[in-house]
Design a protein around this motif. Structure first.
Motif, PDB file in Angstrom:
ATOM      1  N   GLY A   1       0.788  -1.217   0.000  1.00 44.45           N
ATOM      2  CA  GLY A   1       0.000   0.000   0.000  1.00 44.45           C
ATOM      3  C   GLY A   1       0.820   1.266   0.000  1.00 44.45           C
ATOM      4  O   GLY A   1       0.277   2.357   0.133  1.00 44.45           O
ATOM      5  N   SER A   2       2.157   1.126  -0.177  1.00 46.21           N
ATOM      6  CA  SER A   2       3.002   2.317  -0.093  1.00 46.21           C
ATOM      7  C   SER A   2       2.888   3.211  -1.306  1.00 46.21           C
ATOM      8  O   SER A   2       3.388   4.334  -1.310  1.00 46.21           O
ATOM      9  N   ASP A   3       2.227   2.709  -2.373  1.00 47.07           N
ATOM     10  CA  ASP A   3       1.996   3.552  -3.543  1.00 47.07           C
ATOM     11  C   ASP A   3       0.504   3.776  -3.762  1.00 47.07           C
ATOM     12  O   ASP A   3       0.053   4.088  -4.850  1.00 47.07           O
ATOM     13  N   ALA A   4      -0.277   3.631  -2.675  1.00 48.11           N
ATOM     14  CA  ALA A   4      -1.733   3.705  -2.793  1.00 48.11           C
ATOM     15  C   ALA A   4      -2.216   5.131  -2.980  1.00 48.11           C
ATOM     16  O   ALA A   4      -1.607   6.090  -2.507  1.00 48.11           O
ATOM     17  N   LYS A   5      -3.359   5.230  -3.663  1.00 49.29           N
ATOM     18  CA  LYS A   5      -4.092   6.496  -3.733  1.00 49.29           C
ATOM     19  C   LYS A   5      -5.242   6.418  -2.731  1.00 49.29           C
ATOM     20  O   LYS A   5      -5.974   5.433  -2.700  1.00 49.29           O
ATOM     21  N   ILE A   6      -5.379   7.469  -1.912  1.00 52.30           N
ATOM     22  CA  ILE A   6      -6.432   7.537  -0.897  1.00 52.30           C
ATOM     23  C   ILE A   6      -7.297   8.755  -1.186  1.00 52.30           C
ATOM     24  O   ILE A   6      -6.791   9.876  -1.310  1.00 52.30           O
ATOM     25  N   ALA A   7      -8.609   8.553  -1.292  1.00 51.15           N
ATOM     26  CA  ALA A   7      -9.533   9.672  -1.533  1.00 51.15           C
ATOM     27  C   ALA A   7      -9.961  10.285  -0.206  1.00 51.15           C
ATOM     28  O   ALA A   7     -10.255   9.573   0.756  1.00 51.15           O
ATOM     29  N   PHE A   8     -10.002  11.606  -0.178  1.00 49.12           N
ATOM     30  CA  PHE A   8     -10.448  12.344   1.013  1.00 49.12           C
ATOM     31  C   PHE A   8     -11.497  13.344   0.552  1.00 49.12           C
ATOM     32  O   PHE A   8     -11.183  14.375  -0.054  1.00 49.12           O
ATOM     33  N   LEU A   9     -12.779  13.022   0.811  1.00 49.66           N
ATOM     34  CA  LEU A   9     -13.903  13.798   0.282  1.00 49.66           C
ATOM     35  C   LEU A   9     -14.632  14.518   1.415  1.00 49.66           C
ATOM     36  O   LEU A   9     -15.236  13.884   2.273  1.00 49.66           O
ATOM     37  N   MET A  10     -14.588  15.839   1.397  1.00 49.24           N
ATOM     38  CA  MET A  10     -15.222  16.646   2.438  1.00 49.24           C
ATOM     39  C   MET A  10     -16.496  17.295   1.911  1.00 49.24           C
ATOM     40  O   MET A  10     -16.686  17.448   0.704  1.00 49.24           O
ATOM     41  N   PRO A  11     -17.411  17.720   2.821  1.00 47.83           N
ATOM     42  CA  PRO A  11     -18.775  18.037   2.393  1.00 47.83           C
ATOM     43  C   PRO A  11     -19.058  19.462   1.948  1.00 47.83           C
ATOM     44  O   PRO A  11     -19.914  19.682   1.091  1.00 47.83           O
ATOM     45  N   ASP A  12     -18.414  20.452   2.570  1.00 48.89           N
ATOM     46  CA  ASP A  12     -18.867  21.826   2.297  1.00 48.89           C
ATOM     47  C   ASP A  12     -17.813  22.846   2.705  1.00 48.89           C
ATOM     48  O   ASP A  12     -16.797  22.506   3.319  1.00 48.89           O
ATOM     49  N   ILE A  13     -18.084  24.097   2.356  1.00 48.62           N
ATOM     50  CA  ILE A  13     -17.216  25.199   2.749  1.00 48.62           C
ATOM     51  C   ILE A  13     -17.925  26.153   3.710  1.00 48.62           C
ATOM     52  O   ILE A  13     -17.376  27.182   4.082  1.00 48.62           O
ATOM     53  N   ALA A  14     -19.150  25.801   4.117  1.00 48.74           N
ATOM     54  CA  ALA A  14     -19.866  26.633   5.086  1.00 48.74           C
ATOM     55  C   ALA A  14     -19.110  26.643   6.409  1.00 48.74           C
ATOM     56  O   ALA A  14     -19.076  27.648   7.119  1.00 48.74           O
ATOM     57  N   SER A  15     -18.522  25.504   6.743  1.00 52.34           N
ATOM     58  CA  SER A  15     -17.620  25.426   7.887  1.00 52.34           C
ATOM     59  C   SER A  15     -16.197  25.491   7.353  1.00 52.34           C
ATOM     60  O   SER A  15     -15.818  24.718   6.476  1.00 52.34           O
ATOM     61  N   THR A  16     -15.408  26.415   7.869  1.00 56.89           N
ATOM     62  CA  THR A  16     -14.052  26.635   7.348  1.00 56.89           C
ATOM     63  C   THR A  16     -13.089  25.523   7.716  1.00 56.89           C
ATOM     64  O   THR A  16     -11.996  25.439   7.161  1.00 56.89           O
ATOM     65  N   ARG A  17     -13.468  24.654   8.641  1.00 57.19           N
ATOM     66  CA  ARG A  17     -12.531  23.668   9.177  1.00 57.19           C
ATOM     67  C   ARG A  17     -11.986  22.722   8.125  1.00 57.19           C
ATOM     68  O   ARG A  17     -10.826  22.308   8.190  1.00 57.19           O
ATOM     69  N   TYR A  18     -12.813  22.340   7.132  1.00 60.22           N
ATOM     70  CA  TYR A  18     -12.398  21.312   6.181  1.00 60.22           C
ATOM     71  C   TYR A  18     -11.216  21.766   5.333  1.00 60.22           C
ATOM     72  O   TYR A  18     -10.275  21.009   5.104  1.00 60.22           O
TER      73      TYR A  18
END
Length: 354
Positions: free
Chosen positions: A32-49
């Motif tokens: 898994g050292s060459d794996a692609k990992i998806a990181f999908l966040m929901p919105d920009i209403a909250s600045t945290r993402y």
């Protein structure tokens, strides 16, 4: 607030897909050292993402692996767009999807599609009740609701407040919002304080919350003793509604410890918020995603919605403990960012000297 808006605007730049190559680390020689990992966040209403979740997740993946790629996208509160983003990630051959769903019910189809291709799904912050994900990582949302509401109830009883409570919930399409709502009721319902009215805020949109609260101020003149708002966005909108109406501002809750909310707590406009060190959840999610990418199946420390889960305990933040919380190791917001010129005097009174 000007700084807050600048930071939020900066976050908008990150809406397009970013691909980050991971550097050397402990997992360099493992599968898994060459794996692609998806990181999908929901919105920009909250600045945290944009400001914290995405960079912290990417940093942890960089620490864990060599040759990995984090593919990040933000759906801007559009469930159809998030579906398209997930399909794109699957087409690019990701080995795991970490998703904070815009719509918890709609996200079930993303889970089904991913698992149909042998790709594990880690629900992040918000659960996916209708289709069992492979793992769920979050702070305990039901406990968050109970903590902010109980803190408010205790304060109202301490000051012998008269009147009732408004309850401003999160999005009806967000399962985490449903858990927060359940937690709020567990503290408000047996409190002996009257619940005047409550509202499920579509999409967590602050303008919708402000519009509703404005109507309740007219409906219940001089009767609102406090407001339980489910997050800092709806809490800030509630405060704006009272100020616009020229009405006395009651204690108002929040959740997420956003920069603007911390400043409102310091100034006395917002009664509480919730500290959920995002690094804790981001690091855990990255570690779990990497284990899945290597072909392992991490065991949950508990279960929620029949999903192996890890749920962390949050901290209520008020003026009484904000100095301590801001100095905790790993806290995302710096004292110097909070204590700008406008808040310097209030910060000094609370012992917040950067």
């Amino acid at each position: 607030m000007k700084r807050y808006r600048v930071l939020a605007a900066a976050g908008l730049i990150a809406l397009s897909t970013t691909v980050t190559a991971c550097g050397s680390g402990a997992g360099a020689s493992g599968g898994g050292s060459d794996a692609k990992i998806a990181f999908l966040m929901p919105d920009i209403a909250s600045t945290r993402y944009e400001l914290f979740d995405a960079p912290l997740f990417t940093a942890k993946m960089k620490e864990l692996c060599s040759g990995c790629e984090v593919l990040y996208q933000n759906a801007a509160a559009d469930p159809a767009k998030q579906q398209q983003q997930a399909n794109s990630m699957l087409a690019q051959g990701v080995k795991a999807i970490v998703i904070d769903p815009v719509d918890s019910a709609a996200a079930a189809s993303i889970v089904q599609a991913a698992q149909g291709q042998g790709v594990p799904v880690i629900a992040y912050d918000r659960p996916i009740p209708d289709k069992k994900a492979d793992y769920y990582v979050s702070f305990d949302n039901e406990k968050i609701g109970k903590l902010i509401a109980q803190s408010l109830v205790d304060q109202l009883k301490a000051i012998k407040a008269t009147g009732g409570i408004l309850q401003v919930n999160g999005s009806p399409t967000d399962a985490a919002a449903g858990l927060i709502k359940k937690g709020i009721h567990s503290a408000v319902d047996p409190s002996g304080l009257k619940l005047l009215a409550e509202f499920d805020t579509p999409g967590w949109a602050p303008p919708k919350a402000q519009e509703w609260v404005s109507g309740q101020i007219t409906r219940f003149p001089n009767q609102i003793a406090g407001v339980v708002a489910a997050n800092d966005g709806t809490g800030g909108a509630t405060i704006a509604a009272f100020k616009a109406a020229g009405a006395k501002l009651p204690p108002v809750t929040g959740n997420d410890a956003e920069l603007a909310a911390l400043q409102r707590v310091i100034s006395g406009d917002q009664y509480n918020t919730i500290s959920k060190p995002i690094k804790i959840v981001a690091d855990a999610a990255a570690t779990i995603a990497y284990e899945f990418a290597k072909g392992n199946k991490p065991a949950g420390k508990t279960t929620l919605f029949d999903t192996p889960s890890e749920l962390f305990t949050p901290t209520v933040v008020t003026r009484d403990n904000i100095a301590k919380v801001l100095r905790e190791p790993g806290f995302a917001v710096k004292i110097s960012d909070v204590c700008t010129a406008e808040y310097k005097a209030a910060c000094t009174r609370l012992g917040l000297n950067s």
